[in-house]
Scaffold this motif. Structure first.
Motif, PDB file in Angstrom:
ATOM      1  N   ALA A 147      28.736 -33.981  28.001  1.00  0.00           N
ATOM      2  CA  ALA A 147      27.413 -33.562  28.491  1.00  0.00           C
ATOM      3  C   ALA A 147      26.760 -32.594  27.502  1.00  0.00           C
ATOM      4  N   THR A 148      27.532 -31.638  27.012  1.00  0.00           N
ATOM      5  CA  THR A 148      27.012 -30.660  26.060  1.00  0.00           C
ATOM      6  C   THR A 148      26.632 -31.343  24.747  1.00  0.00           C
ATOM      7  N   THR A 149      27.477 -32.252  24.297  1.00  0.00           N
ATOM      8  CA  THR A 149      27.211 -32.969  23.047  1.00  0.00           C
ATOM      9  C   THR A 149      25.928 -33.774  23.142  1.00  0.00           C
ATOM     10  N   MET A 150      25.754 -34.510  24.234  1.00  0.00           N
ATOM     11  CA  MET A 150      24.544 -35.319  24.385  1.00  0.00           C
ATOM     12  C   MET A 150      23.299 -34.433  24.475  1.00  0.00           C
ATOM     13  N   ALA A 151      23.411 -33.284  25.125  1.00  0.00           N
ATOM     14  CA  ALA A 151      22.274 -32.363  25.187  1.00  0.00           C
ATOM     15  C   ALA A 151      21.946 -31.829  23.782  1.00  0.00           C
ATOM     16  N   CYS A 152      22.963 -31.507  23.024  1.00  0.00           N
ATOM     17  CA  CYS A 152      22.748 -31.024  21.651  1.00  0.00           C
ATOM     18  C   CYS A 152      22.125 -32.114  20.781  1.00  0.00           C
ATOM     19  N   LEU A 153      22.618 -33.333  20.910  1.00  0.00           N
ATOM     20  CA  LEU A 153      22.070 -34.441  20.123  1.00  0.00           C
ATOM     21  C   LEU A 153      20.622 -34.730  20.526  1.00  0.00           C
ATOM     22  N   GLY A 154      20.325 -34.612  21.809  1.00  0.00           N
ATOM     23  CA  GLY A 154      18.945 -34.790  22.261  1.00  0.00           C
ATOM     24  C   GLY A 154      18.023 -33.735  21.671  1.00  0.00           C
ATOM     25  N   ALA A 155      18.476 -32.496  21.672  1.00  0.00           N
ATOM     26  CA  ALA A 155      17.683 -31.413  21.085  1.00  0.00           C
ATOM     27  C   ALA A 155      17.511 -31.640  19.584  1.00  0.00           C
ATOM     28  N   ALA A 156      18.569 -32.071  18.914  1.00  0.00           N
ATOM     29  CA  ALA A 156      18.484 -32.343  17.475  1.00  0.00           C
ATOM     30  C   ALA A 156      17.508 -33.483  17.196  1.00  0.00           C
ATOM     31  N   HIS A 157      17.477 -34.471  18.074  1.00  0.00           N
ATOM     32  CA  HIS A 157      16.541 -35.580  17.908  1.00  0.00           C
ATOM     33  C   HIS A 157      15.094 -35.080  18.002  1.00  0.00           C
ATOM     34  N   VAL A 158      14.824 -34.217  18.955  1.00  0.00           N
ATOM     35  CA  VAL A 158      13.488 -33.636  19.091  1.00  0.00           C
ATOM     36  C   VAL A 158      13.128 -32.867  17.813  1.00  0.00           C
ATOM     37  N   ALA A 159      14.096 -32.154  17.255  1.00  0.00           N
ATOM     38  CA  ALA A 159      13.861 -31.422  16.002  1.00  0.00           C
ATOM     39  C   ALA A 159      13.569 -32.383  14.853  1.00  0.00           C
ATOM     40  N   LEU A 160      14.295 -33.484  14.798  1.00  0.00           N
ATOM     41  CA  LEU A 160      14.066 -34.484  13.745  1.00  0.00           C
ATOM     42  C   LEU A 160      12.662 -35.090  13.851  1.00  0.00           C
ATOM     43  N   VAL A 161      12.235 -35.370  15.074  1.00  0.00           N
ATOM     44  CA  VAL A 161      10.885 -35.913  15.272  1.00  0.00           C
ATOM     45  C   VAL A 161       9.843 -34.894  14.804  1.00  0.00           C
ATOM     46  N   ARG A 162      10.031 -33.632  15.161  1.00  0.00           N
ATOM     47  CA  ARG A 162       9.091 -32.588  14.705  1.00  0.00           C
ATOM     48  C   ARG A 162       9.094 -32.491  13.188  1.00  0.00           C
ATOM     49  N   TRP A 163      10.281 -32.569  12.592  1.00  0.00           N
ATOM     50  CA  TRP A 163      10.407 -32.524  11.138  1.00  0.00           C
ATOM     51  C   TRP A 163       9.615 -33.668  10.498  1.00  0.00           C
ATOM     52  N   ALA A 164       9.721 -34.856  11.069  1.00  0.00           N
ATOM     53  CA  ALA A 164       8.974 -36.015  10.562  1.00  0.00           C
ATOM     54  C   ALA A 164       7.473 -35.789  10.712  1.00  0.00           C
ATOM     55  N   GLU A 165       7.064 -35.173  11.809  1.00  0.00           N
ATOM     56  CA  GLU A 165       5.637 -34.888  12.034  1.00  0.00           C
ATOM     57  C   GLU A 165       5.081 -33.918  10.995  1.00  0.00           C
ATOM     58  N   THR A 166       5.950 -33.094  10.413  1.00  0.00           N
ATOM     59  CA  THR A 166       5.515 -32.151   9.371  1.00  0.00           C
ATOM     60  C   THR A 166       5.690 -32.746   7.975  1.00  0.00           C
ATOM     61  N   ASP A 167       5.949 -34.050   7.918  1.00  0.00           N
ATOM     62  CA  ASP A 167       6.206 -34.741   6.638  1.00  0.00           C
ATOM     63  C   ASP A 167       7.374 -34.114   5.891  1.00  0.00           C
ATOM     64  N   GLY A 168       8.341 -33.611   6.638  1.00  0.00           N
ATOM     65  CA  GLY A 168       9.534 -33.048   6.030  1.00  0.00           C
ATOM     66  C   GLY A 168       9.347 -31.677   5.423  1.00  0.00           C
ATOM     67  N   GLU A 169       8.220 -31.041   5.717  1.00  0.00           N
ATOM     68  CA  GLU A 169       7.936 -29.723   5.139  1.00  0.00           C
ATOM     69  C   GLU A 169       8.641 -28.592   5.893  1.00  0.00           C
ATOM     70  N   ALA A 170       8.849 -28.760   7.181  1.00  0.00           N
ATOM     71  CA  ALA A 170       9.509 -27.704   7.974  1.00  0.00           C
ATOM     72  C   ALA A 170      10.993 -27.644   7.618  1.00  0.00           C
ATOM     73  N   ASP A 171      11.597 -26.533   7.922  1.00  0.00           N
ATOM     74  CA  ASP A 171      13.035 -26.348   7.709  1.00  0.00           C
ATOM     75  C   ASP A 171      13.783 -27.089   8.822  1.00  0.00           C
ATOM     76  N   LEU A 172      14.474 -28.165   8.455  1.00  0.00           N
ATOM     77  CA  LEU A 172      15.136 -29.004   9.454  1.00  0.00           C
ATOM     78  C   LEU A 172      16.204 -28.234  10.219  1.00  0.00           C
ATOM     79  N   ALA A 173      17.037 -27.499   9.533  1.00  0.00           N
ATOM     80  CA  ALA A 173      18.078 -26.722  10.225  1.00  0.00           C
ATOM     81  C   ALA A 173      17.446 -25.700  11.175  1.00  0.00           C
ATOM     82  N   GLY A 174      16.357 -25.085  10.749  1.00  0.00           N
ATOM     83  CA  GLY A 174      15.659 -24.128  11.606  1.00  0.00           C
ATOM     84  C   GLY A 174      15.071 -24.788  12.841  1.00  0.00           C
TER      85      GLY A 174
END
Length: 187
Positions: A147-174
């Motif tokens: 459950a924790t892993t899937m929640a973390c992966l879901g949050a990471a996916h949202v971060a990846l989508v945001r990163w793509a929306e910034t054309d990769g300019e944002a800090d992905l780890a951040g």
């Protein structure tokens, strides 16, 4: 890595690069595996030997074992923090070419319905690898870890989508850290 393994990895990368280029320029649905093979100068059988499906040309990577190892290497602590820090550490991108390749793959995963569905399936495989690395001692511990892993992966996916929306300019780890902090108070 043996010479044969290095050659296979180089061939996979070459095929993926040609596929991503064609999918981006011509369109995913308009590009066939034969088109990818022709662009790479190989037979369609060679493409299928490395990538059983067209979707795999976009989705395949070596992410799961790397992530599982990163989770296992984290010090003891709250599970969201262990998994989250591992996800942050695997988000470090090397060259600008590597960044552009990931960005193009991600844009395809977001925009092509068939790839979105297969990406979700790959999330389950990633979760399996992480849960296995956690070496859970009981069914209840495995349930909590999954459950924790899937929640973390879901949050990471949202971060990846945001990163793509910034054309990769944002800090992905951040962005991953920010998404996980939004989900877990203990992170």
């Amino acid at each position: 890595m043996s010479l044969r393994d290095r050659q296979r990895a180089e061939t996979r990368l070459l095929l993926q690069e040609h596929a991503i280029h064609l999918f981006t320029d011509v369109g995913y649905d308009s590009t066939t595996v034969a088109d990818v093979a022709a662009a790479a100068g190989v037979s369609a059988m060679t493409v299928y030997r490395h990538f059983p499906t067209k979707e795999d040309l976009v989705l395949y990577d070596e992410y799961d074992p790397v992530t599982a190892s990163a989770v296992a290497a984290q010090p003891a602590g709250p599970l969201p923090r262990r998994i989250g820090r591992a996800l942050e550490s695997t988000a470090a991108l090397g060259s600008s070419q590597e960044k552009a390749f990931l960005l193009a793959r991600l844009r395809l995963m977001i925009s092509v319905p068939a790839l979105r569905a297969r990406h979700l399936d790959s999330q389950y495989a990633t979760a399996d690898a992480i849960v296995a690395a956690l070496d859970c001692s009981s069914p209840d511990a495995e349930f909590r870890a999954r459950a924790t892993t899937m929640a973390c992966l879901g949050a990471a996916h949202v971060a990846l989508v945001r990163w793509a929306e910034t054309d990769g300019e944002a800090d992905l780890a951040g962005l991953i850290r920010q998404a996980l902090t939004s989900v877990f108070d203990v992170y």
